[in-house]
Design a protein around this motif. Structure first.
Motif, PDB file in Angstrom:
ATOM      1  N   LYS A  75      -8.965 -12.678 -17.758  1.00  0.00           N
ATOM      2  CA  LYS A  75     -10.220 -12.341 -18.429  1.00  0.00           C
ATOM      3  C   LYS A  75     -10.021 -11.568 -19.729  1.00  0.00           C
ATOM      4  O   LYS A  75     -10.955 -11.411 -20.490  1.00  0.00           O
ATOM      5  N   SER A  76      -8.790 -11.148 -20.026  1.00  0.00           N
ATOM      6  CA  SER A  76      -8.541 -10.466 -21.299  1.00  0.00           C
ATOM      7  C   SER A  76      -8.070 -11.432 -22.394  1.00  0.00           C
ATOM      8  O   SER A  76      -7.936 -11.044 -23.547  1.00  0.00           O
ATOM      9  N   ILE A  77      -7.832 -12.705 -22.045  1.00  0.00           N
ATOM     10  CA  ILE A  77      -7.326 -13.684 -23.011  1.00  0.00           C
ATOM     11  C   ILE A  77      -8.456 -14.134 -23.929  1.00  0.00           C
ATOM     12  O   ILE A  77      -9.510 -14.552 -23.471  1.00  0.00           O
ATOM     13  N   GLU A  78      -8.211 -14.035 -25.234  1.00  0.00           N
ATOM     14  CA  GLU A  78      -9.199 -14.457 -26.215  1.00  0.00           C
ATOM     15  C   GLU A  78      -8.817 -15.743 -26.937  1.00  0.00           C
ATOM     16  O   GLU A  78      -9.680 -16.486 -27.368  1.00  0.00           O
ATOM     17  N   LEU A  79      -7.518 -15.996 -27.076  1.00  0.00           N
ATOM     18  CA  LEU A  79      -7.052 -17.167 -27.817  1.00  0.00           C
ATOM     19  C   LEU A  79      -5.738 -17.643 -27.228  1.00  0.00           C
ATOM     20  O   LEU A  79      -4.874 -16.834 -26.896  1.00  0.00           O
ATOM     21  N   VAL A  80      -5.593 -18.965 -27.093  1.00  0.00           N
ATOM     22  CA  VAL A  80      -4.325 -19.557 -26.653  1.00  0.00           C
ATOM     23  C   VAL A  80      -3.884 -20.529 -27.730  1.00  0.00           C
ATOM     24  O   VAL A  80      -4.646 -21.391 -28.153  1.00  0.00           O
ATOM     25  N   THR A  81      -2.650 -20.379 -28.191  1.00  0.00           N
ATOM     26  CA  THR A  81      -2.077 -21.262 -29.198  1.00  0.00           C
ATOM     27  C   THR A  81      -0.898 -21.985 -28.561  1.00  0.00           C
ATOM     28  O   THR A  81       0.011 -21.351 -28.050  1.00  0.00           O
ATOM     29  N   LEU A  82      -0.949 -23.310 -28.584  1.00  0.00           N
ATOM     30  CA  LEU A  82       0.148 -24.112 -28.064  1.00  0.00           C
ATOM     31  C   LEU A  82       1.175 -24.273 -29.165  1.00  0.00           C
ATOM     32  O   LEU A  82       0.867 -24.756 -30.238  1.00  0.00           O
ATOM     33  N   VAL A  83       2.410 -23.841 -28.892  1.00  0.00           N
ATOM     34  CA  VAL A  83       3.479 -23.870 -29.896  1.00  0.00           C
ATOM     35  C   VAL A  83       4.277 -25.149 -29.713  1.00  0.00           C
ATOM     36  O   VAL A  83       4.791 -25.419 -28.619  1.00  0.00           O
ATOM     37  N   GLU A  84       4.391 -25.933 -30.764  1.00  0.00           N
ATOM     38  CA  GLU A  84       5.176 -27.163 -30.712  1.00  0.00           C
ATOM     39  C   GLU A  84       6.651 -26.827 -30.655  1.00  0.00           C
ATOM     40  O   GLU A  84       7.089 -25.799 -31.148  1.00  0.00           O
ATOM     41  N   GLU A  85       7.434 -27.698 -30.066  1.00  0.00           N
ATOM     42  CA  GLU A  85       8.862 -27.456 -29.889  1.00  0.00           C
ATOM     43  C   GLU A  85       9.594 -27.179 -31.200  1.00  0.00           C
ATOM     44  O   GLU A  85      10.512 -26.399 -31.251  1.00  0.00           O
ATOM     45  N   GLU A  86       9.190 -27.837 -32.296  1.00  0.00           N
ATOM     46  CA  GLU A  86       9.879 -27.655 -33.574  1.00  0.00           C
ATOM     47  C   GLU A  86       9.728 -26.231 -34.105  1.00  0.00           C
ATOM     48  O   GLU A  86      10.514 -25.780 -34.902  1.00  0.00           O
ATOM     49  N   GLU A  87       8.703 -25.509 -33.650  1.00  0.00           N
ATOM     50  CA  GLU A  87       8.430 -24.171 -34.155  1.00  0.00           C
ATOM     51  C   GLU A  87       9.258 -23.105 -33.473  1.00  0.00           C
ATOM     52  O   GLU A  87       9.332 -21.999 -33.931  1.00  0.00           O
ATOM     53  N   ILE A  88       9.876 -23.420 -32.341  1.00  0.00           N
ATOM     54  CA  ILE A  88      10.576 -22.393 -31.551  1.00  0.00           C
ATOM     55  C   ILE A  88      11.942 -22.124 -32.120  1.00  0.00           C
ATOM     56  O   ILE A  88      12.628 -22.969 -32.561  1.00  0.00           O
TER      57      ILE A  88
END
Length: 88
Positions: A75-88
């Motif tokens: 309940k504290s989560i405001e935003l979820v960003t999915l990170v693509e493999e190339e960005e890691i």
């Protein structure tokens, strides 16, 4: 303030060149669709980057790059960003 409910399927259908953004009310079911994916979870106070490894009734568990585990109340989560493999 009322927020829209997003599902993992809705989030994954949004296509950006590098990152998918998911903003709104986060449900446990939607997060379960992201297990084993690299994400950034943003709360009011900070952001945490890592692999989502588990979703329980009221919290999510991310494993950060240094192998530390972070427990985040759903309940504290405001935003979820999915990170693509190339960005890691």
């Amino acid at each position: 303030m009322e927020r829209d409910v997003c599902t993992a399927e809705t989030m994954l259908n949004l296509h950006y060149s590098y990152t998918h953004l998911w903003w709104g009310w986060v449900s446990k079911e939607a997060l379960k669709g992201l297990v084993n994916r690299n994400i950034i979870i943003t709360t009011r106070f900070s952001g945490v980057t890592g692999q989502l490894i588990k979703v329980k009734d009221d919290y999510a568990v991310l494993q950060e790059a240094g192998d530390s585990l972070v427990y985040i109340p759903i309940k504290s989560i405001e935003l979820v960003t999915l990170v693509e493999e190339e960005e890691i």
